[in-house]
Design a protein around this motif. Structure first.
Motif, PDB file in Angstrom:
ATOM      1  N   CYS A 172       0.839  -1.203   0.000  1.00 47.09           N
ATOM      2  CA  CYS A 172       0.000   0.000   0.000  1.00 47.09           C
ATOM      3  C   CYS A 172       0.871   1.249   0.000  1.00 47.09           C
ATOM      4  N   SER A 173       0.502   2.220  -0.811  1.00 46.04           N
ATOM      5  CA  SER A 173       1.131   3.537  -0.827  1.00 46.04           C
ATOM      6  C   SER A 173       0.074   4.557  -0.419  1.00 46.04           C
ATOM      7  N   PHE A 174       0.398   5.357   0.606  1.00 42.44           N
ATOM      8  CA  PHE A 174      -0.588   6.206   1.283  1.00 42.44           C
ATOM      9  C   PHE A 174      -0.035   7.619   1.368  1.00 42.44           C
ATOM     10  N   ASN A 175      -0.781   8.605   0.851  1.00 44.31           N
ATOM     11  CA  ASN A 175      -0.318   9.988   0.860  1.00 44.31           C
ATOM     12  C   ASN A 175      -0.197  10.493   2.295  1.00 44.31           C
ATOM     13  N   HIS A 176       1.018  10.921   2.666  1.00 45.35           N
ATOM     14  CA  HIS A 176       1.307  11.282   4.051  1.00 45.35           C
ATOM     15  C   HIS A 176       0.579  12.551   4.487  1.00 45.35           C
ATOM     16  N   VAL A 177       0.174  13.393   3.541  1.00 50.34           N
ATOM     17  CA  VAL A 177      -0.563  14.606   3.888  1.00 50.34           C
ATOM     18  C   VAL A 177      -1.957  14.256   4.403  1.00 50.34           C
ATOM     19  N   ILE A 178      -2.552  13.206   3.850  1.00 52.90           N
ATOM     20  CA  ILE A 178      -3.907  12.816   4.233  1.00 52.90           C
ATOM     21  C   ILE A 178      -3.931  12.209   5.628  1.00 52.90           C
ATOM     22  N   GLY A 179      -2.867  11.549   6.025  1.00 56.10           N
ATOM     23  CA  GLY A 179      -2.840  10.954   7.353  1.00 56.10           C
ATOM     24  C   GLY A 179      -1.451  10.456   7.707  1.00 56.10           C
ATOM     25  N   ASP A 180      -1.242  10.222   9.010  1.00 57.63           N
ATOM     26  CA  ASP A 180       0.048   9.710   9.463  1.00 57.63           C
ATOM     27  C   ASP A 180       0.003   8.194   9.561  1.00 57.63           C
ATOM     28  N   GLY A 181       1.031   7.608  10.181  1.00 60.00           N
ATOM     29  CA  GLY A 181       1.072   6.159  10.297  1.00 60.00           C
ATOM     30  C   GLY A 181      -0.093   5.590  11.085  1.00 60.00           C
ATOM     31  N   THR A 182      -0.509   6.304  12.133  1.00 62.82           N
ATOM     32  CA  THR A 182      -1.658   5.850  12.924  1.00 62.82           C
ATOM     33  C   THR A 182      -2.919   5.826  12.081  1.00 62.82           C
ATOM     34  N   SER A 183      -3.097   6.874  11.275  1.00 65.49           N
ATOM     35  CA  SER A 183      -4.271   6.939  10.393  1.00 65.49           C
ATOM     36  C   SER A 183      -4.242   5.817   9.364  1.00 65.49           C
ATOM     37  N   PHE A 184      -3.032   5.532   8.851  1.00 68.62           N
ATOM     38  CA  PHE A 184      -2.904   4.465   7.862  1.00 68.62           C
ATOM     39  C   PHE A 184      -3.333   3.122   8.446  1.00 68.62           C
ATOM     40  N   TRP A 185      -2.834   2.795   9.638  1.00 73.03           N
ATOM     41  CA  TRP A 185      -3.183   1.507  10.244  1.00 73.03           C
ATOM     42  C   TRP A 185      -4.637   1.462  10.693  1.00 73.03           C
ATOM     43  N   HIS A 186      -5.196   2.629  11.021  1.00 81.05           N
ATOM     44  CA  HIS A 186      -6.639   2.679  11.307  1.00 81.05           C
ATOM     45  C   HIS A 186      -7.415   2.258  10.063  1.00 81.05           C
TER      46      HIS A 186
END
Length: 221
Positions: A172-186
């Motif tokens: 998975c590639s996740f835009n860091h502006v939209i969320g941080d690592g916690t948001s990603f794992w959520h």
């Protein structure tokens, strides 16, 4: 083996929200100064490696790759209903009085996220055994080397399911502006919840907070 292997893309598509119950979420989300400071950084990239399930002779078996891919796509579509900012794109607006630029997340059209199915002639051991990460592993991640600012034209989230000889790699590639690592794992944990329960219209256990906090205490709604 890992240095000689190649990766083959089987399919590529855009996943949109399957249904949308709250039209109010399809809006423009403004970014705060902390968000904007991340525009020059790279996307967050995280992978999950699973052993390949044993297949049944019956092609309708739930452990078959086509069934797994279909279930991942459907559950991802349902999960995005709750994480609607991930389906948007950045927009830059110019103001002449005063002279300034602002970048926001536009979710009004909700163009969706990217989903890729690929195959690599590798075993799990080829990925885990080397001391250094094999170069081909970088090919397991979509939007590799993308910078957060690229979210003007690229999806905020891209998922690549790579079928190995004895395993499945979910990159998975996740835009860091939209969320941080916690948001990603959520998001990942919620997607897993939806996938396991096969829920469509039911609520999720931990809804995300989509509002941004600003220094003056105002909340964007």
């Amino acid at each position: 083996m890992a240095t000689l292997a190649t990766i083959r893309h089987i399919s590529r598509c855009i996943i949109k929200t399957q249904c949308f119950q709250h039209e109010s979420k399809k809006q423009i989300y403004h970014l705060n100064p902390w968000d904007l400071s991340l525009l020059s950084l790279h996307y967050i990239q995280t992978g999950l490696l699973f052993p390949k399930p044993r297949f049944s002779i019956n092609q309708e078996d739930r452990s078959s790759i086509p069934t797994i891919i279909g279930q991942l796509k459907e559950s991802l579509s349902c999960t995005l209903v709750h994480f609607i900012p991930l389906t948007g794109r950045f927009i830059t607006q110019k103001s002449n009085n005063p002279h300034s630029y602002s970048i926001s997340v536009d979710c009004r059209d909700a163009p969706g996220v990217e989903f890729i199915h690929s195959v690599a002639d590798l075993k799990i051991a080829d990925v885990l055994s080397p001391i250094d990460v094999p170069p081909i592993v970088h090919s397991f991640f979509p939007l590799n080397r993308a910078v957060n600012h690229d979210g003007h034209t690229m999806p905020f989230l891209a998922v690549q399911v790579t079928e190995l000889l004895d395993g499945i790699f979910l990159g998975c590639s996740f835009n860091h502006v939209i969320g941080d690592g916690t948001s990603f794992w959520h998001f990942i944990n919620t997607w897993s919840e939806v996938c396991r329960k096969e829920i469509k219209d039911k609520g999720i256990s931990h809804p995300p907070i989509l509002e941004r906090w600003f220094p003056n205490g105002a909340m964007v709604r």
